[in-house]
Design an enzyme around this catalytic site. Structure first.
Site, mmCIF file in Angstrom:
data_model
loop_
_atom_site.group_PDB
_atom_site.id
_atom_site.type_symbol
_atom_site.label_atom_id
_atom_site.label_comp_id
_atom_site.label_asym_id
_atom_site.label_seq_id
_atom_site.Cartn_x
_atom_site.Cartn_y
_atom_site.Cartn_z
ATOM 1 N N PRO A 74 42.246 33.576 7.423
ATOM 2 C CA PRO A 74 41.891 32.481 8.332
ATOM 3 C C PRO A 74 43.144 31.830 8.920
ATOM 4 C CG PRO A 74 41.426 31.883 6.048
ATOM 5 C CD PRO A 74 41.870 33.309 6.045
ATOM 6 N N GLU A 75 43.140 31.595 10.202
ATOM 7 C CA GLU A 75 44.256 30.884 10.840
ATOM 8 C C GLU A 75 43.863 29.418 10.994
ATOM 9 O OE1 GLU A 75 47.214 32.141 13.088
ATOM 10 O OE2 GLU A 75 46.800 34.281 13.092
#
Ligand SMILES: [Zn+2]
Length: 282
Positions: free
Chosen positions: A2-3
């Site tokens: 996840p960014e």
């Protein structure tokens, strides 16, 4: 992985579904998720039981949830998810920790297939856990000081992409968003930060904020259905990527095939026409 925008979407979901609720029990299904809590899983369970969660905050990819003076600190790692849902639903084999609440409503499950994520109790960390105090504010935070970051970036003797990925300068910009922002700003990743014109730096940070905002609104469109699935899954933004992961495909702006270069054990994607490579300095 996840960014930052995905983690921000998780934060917003949790703000809505767990803030104000009192923890009733902690079920430890896999102690590895609590390895950063040095006093051990039993200490963690005893310390958080009966306490009310009063907020959902984020710095970079860390999330923390104040409980009194302390805070629950979470990092999703590569595959972590924080899932909110009916307490009676079946338990998936990837759930590492389960929190139930005194109101008997939906529970919170920390699920992590690859177990790189972790949870801990940050003693005295309600305002900002000490373990993450070194992380610079990110462009989505109110504390982000654009003028100061620009000035520090322009002092860097490194390529512009390396500087963008440096979490002590600005946090939360990963490989995907760095490539997308550089493409929008029409800057090659190897350009030296030190010699960028102020207008180019301004354009670059405007691009960073644009890609984050677009990603958040793409995630936000499905946000109302996240009651059962407040999680860190990425993917919804991928359809709108211009260059990242698109080697050989046409640049959306000019049609030139996107180029992939090796970069710090990973890749950098550029349009050779929109982002000309800087001439080697003698
Ligand atoms: Zn192009």
């Amino acid at each position: 992985m996840p960014e930052l925008p995905e983690v921000e979407i998780v934060r917003r979901g949790l703000e809505r579904y767990i803030v104000g609720r009192t923890i009733d029990s902690v079920e430890m299904l896999h102690p590895r998720a609590l390895r950063r809590h040095l006093a051990g899983p039993d200490d963690f369970a005893a310390a958080v039981r009966g306490r009310q969660i009063t907020g959902a905050l984020r710095r970079g990819k860390y999330l923390w949830f104040p409980v009194g003076e302390d805070a629950l600190l979470a990092h999703l790692g590569m595959s972590g998810q924080l899932l909110v849902g009916e307490a009676s639903r079946p338990l998936s084999p990837h759930v590492r920790v389960r929190l139930t609440f005194a109101d008997s409503g939906p529970d919170l499950r920390f699920s992590d297939q690859r177990t790189f994520g972790h949870l801990s109790l940050a003693v005295g960390g309600a305002a900002l856990p000490a373990a993450i105090a070194h992380i610079a504010p990110d462009p989505l935070e109110p504390a982000f000081d654009l003028a100061a970051v620009k000035a520090r970036l322009c002092a860097r003797r490194s390529g512009i992409k390396r500087a963008l990925l440096d979490q002590s300068l600005v946090s939360g910009i990963g490989n995907i968003y760095a490539d997308e922002a550089l493409w929008r700003a029409q800057l090659h990743w190897a350009r030296q930060a030190q010699v960028l014109r102020p207008a180019a730096v301004t354009r670059l940070f405007a691009s960073v904020q644009e890609v984050f905002a677009e990603s958040l609104s793409a995630g936000g469109t499905t946000f109302d259905s996240l009651y059962v699935n407040v999680n860190g899954q990425s993917g919804y933004f991928e359809r709108s990527l211009a260059v990242y992961g698109r080697a050989g495909q046409p640049c959306p702006k000019c049609g030139t095939p996107v180029r992939r270069d090796p970069f710090m054990n990973r890749s950098a994607y550029t349009c050779p026409k929109c982002q000309p490579r800087p001439r080697a300095r003698l």
